[in-house]
Design a protein around this motif. Structure first.
Motif, mmCIF file in Angstrom:
data_model
loop_
_atom_site.group_PDB
_atom_site.id
_atom_site.type_symbol
_atom_site.label_atom_id
_atom_site.label_comp_id
_atom_site.label_asym_id
_atom_site.label_seq_id
_atom_site.Cartn_x
_atom_site.Cartn_y
_atom_site.Cartn_z
ATOM 1 N N LEU A 40 30.087 38.541 27.429
ATOM 2 C CA LEU A 40 29.194 39.342 28.244
ATOM 3 C C LEU A 40 30.049 40.226 29.146
ATOM 4 O O LEU A 40 30.914 39.722 29.867
ATOM 5 N N ALA A 41 29.846 41.528 29.098
ATOM 6 C CA ALA A 41 30.598 42.444 29.958
ATOM 7 C C ALA A 41 29.858 42.602 31.281
ATOM 8 O O ALA A 41 28.679 42.943 31.305
ATOM 9 N N VAL A 42 30.549 42.310 32.372
ATOM 10 C CA VAL A 42 29.979 42.437 33.712
ATOM 11 C C VAL A 42 30.886 43.372 34.503
ATOM 12 O O VAL A 42 32.012 43.005 34.835
ATOM 13 N N ASN A 43 30.389 44.565 34.763
ATOM 14 C CA ASN A 43 31.189 45.577 35.471
ATOM 15 C C ASN A 43 32.570 45.747 34.855
ATOM 16 O O ASN A 43 33.574 45.824 35.564
ATOM 17 N N GLY A 44 32.640 45.754 33.544
ATOM 18 C CA GLY A 44 33.895 45.974 32.840
ATOM 19 C C GLY A 44 34.730 44.732 32.608
ATOM 20 O O GLY A 44 35.762 44.789 31.959
ATOM 21 N N VAL A 45 34.298 43.597 33.145
ATOM 22 C CA VAL A 45 35.021 42.340 32.949
ATOM 23 C C VAL A 45 34.292 41.531 31.887
ATOM 24 O O VAL A 45 33.088 41.301 31.989
ATOM 25 N N CYS A 46 35.008 41.102 30.872
ATOM 26 C CA CYS A 46 34.411 40.316 29.806
ATOM 27 C C CYS A 46 34.386 38.836 30.211
ATOM 28 O O CYS A 46 35.420 38.247 30.495
ATOM 29 N N LEU A 47 33.186 38.263 30.265
ATOM 30 C CA LEU A 47 33.010 36.851 30.608
ATOM 31 C C LEU A 47 32.481 36.101 29.400
ATOM 32 O O LEU A 47 31.796 36.678 28.558
ATOM 33 N N THR A 48 32.782 34.828 29.321
ATOM 34 C CA THR A 48 32.271 33.982 28.255
ATOM 35 C C THR A 48 31.097 33.177 28.802
ATOM 36 O O THR A 48 31.206 32.539 29.849
ATOM 37 N N VAL A 49 29.996 33.208 28.088
ATOM 38 C CA VAL A 49 28.795 32.472 28.490
ATOM 39 C C VAL A 49 29.058 30.976 28.332
ATOM 40 O O VAL A 49 29.473 30.520 27.278
ATOM 41 N N HIS A 58 25.413 31.285 33.016
ATOM 42 C CA HIS A 58 26.521 30.717 33.777
ATOM 43 C C HIS A 58 27.811 31.153 33.087
ATOM 44 O O HIS A 58 27.920 31.075 31.860
ATOM 45 N N ALA A 59 28.773 31.609 33.876
ATOM 46 C CA ALA A 59 30.066 32.027 33.333
ATOM 47 C C ALA A 59 31.159 31.683 34.335
ATOM 48 O O ALA A 59 30.955 31.793 35.549
ATOM 49 N N ASP A 60 32.304 31.247 33.824
ATOM 50 C CA ASP A 60 33.435 30.925 34.678
ATOM 51 C C ASP A 60 34.343 32.137 34.823
ATOM 52 O O ASP A 60 34.566 32.877 33.858
ATOM 53 N N VAL A 61 34.874 32.311 36.029
ATOM 54 C CA VAL A 61 35.805 33.399 36.317
ATOM 55 C C VAL A 61 37.101 32.752 36.794
ATOM 56 O O VAL A 61 37.097 31.985 37.764
ATOM 57 N N GLY A 62 38.185 33.044 36.119
ATOM 58 C CA GLY A 62 39.475 32.439 36.452
ATOM 59 C C GLY A 62 40.188 33.160 37.580
ATOM 60 O O GLY A 62 39.808 34.257 37.994
ATOM 61 N N PRO A 63 41.262 32.544 38.068
ATOM 62 C CA PRO A 63 42.019 33.097 39.198
ATOM 63 C C PRO A 63 42.541 34.523 38.958
ATOM 64 O O PRO A 63 42.504 35.344 39.851
ATOM 65 N N GLU A 64 43.046 34.782 37.776
ATOM 66 C CA GLU A 64 43.592 36.116 37.476
ATOM 67 C C GLU A 64 42.504 37.181 37.580
ATOM 68 O O GLU A 64 42.730 38.248 38.145
ATOM 69 N N THR A 65 41.338 36.888 37.057
ATOM 70 C CA THR A 65 40.231 37.836 37.123
ATOM 71 C C THR A 65 39.766 38.017 38.569
ATOM 72 O O THR A 65 39.456 39.130 38.984
ATOM 73 N N LEU A 66 39.742 36.951 39.327
ATOM 74 C CA LEU A 66 39.330 37.053 40.725
ATOM 75 C C LEU A 66 40.284 37.909 41.545
ATOM 76 O O LEU A 66 39.868 38.591 42.471
ATOM 77 N N ARG A 67 41.584 37.872 41.195
ATOM 78 C CA ARG A 67 42.559 38.695 41.915
ATOM 79 C C ARG A 67 42.312 40.146 41.643
ATOM 80 O O ARG A 67 42.518 41.019 42.376
#
Length: 67
Positions: A40-49, A58-67
């Motif tokens: 799922l693309a959210v504002n250009g960031v690809c997340l896994t459902v 529900h999708a997890d966002v890792g530390p690198e993406t959060l930075r």
């Protein structure tokens, strides 16, 4: 390939810290069409459902993406 078309607009209803980042709970009309493992693309960031049910994703966002 990303076409730039917006299929739906969702709303982040919860952001909960996890051991390795954050789990987002997103309310979106396309939740019923998704399954765990879908991308799922959210504002250009690809997340896994992780979970898709009851109009929410529900999708997890890792530390690198959060930075």
């Amino acid at each position: 390939m990303f076409t730039g078309l917006v299929e739906a607009v969702g709303e982040i209803v919860e952001s909960k810290p996890t051991g390795g980042g954050v789990r987002l709970r997103i309310e979106a009309p396309l939740a019923a069409a998704l399954a765990p493992g879908d991308s799922l693309a959210v504002n250009g960031v690809c997340l896994t459902v992780i979970v898709a049910e009851s109009g929410q994703i529900h999708a997890d966002v890792g530390p690198e993406t959060l930075r």
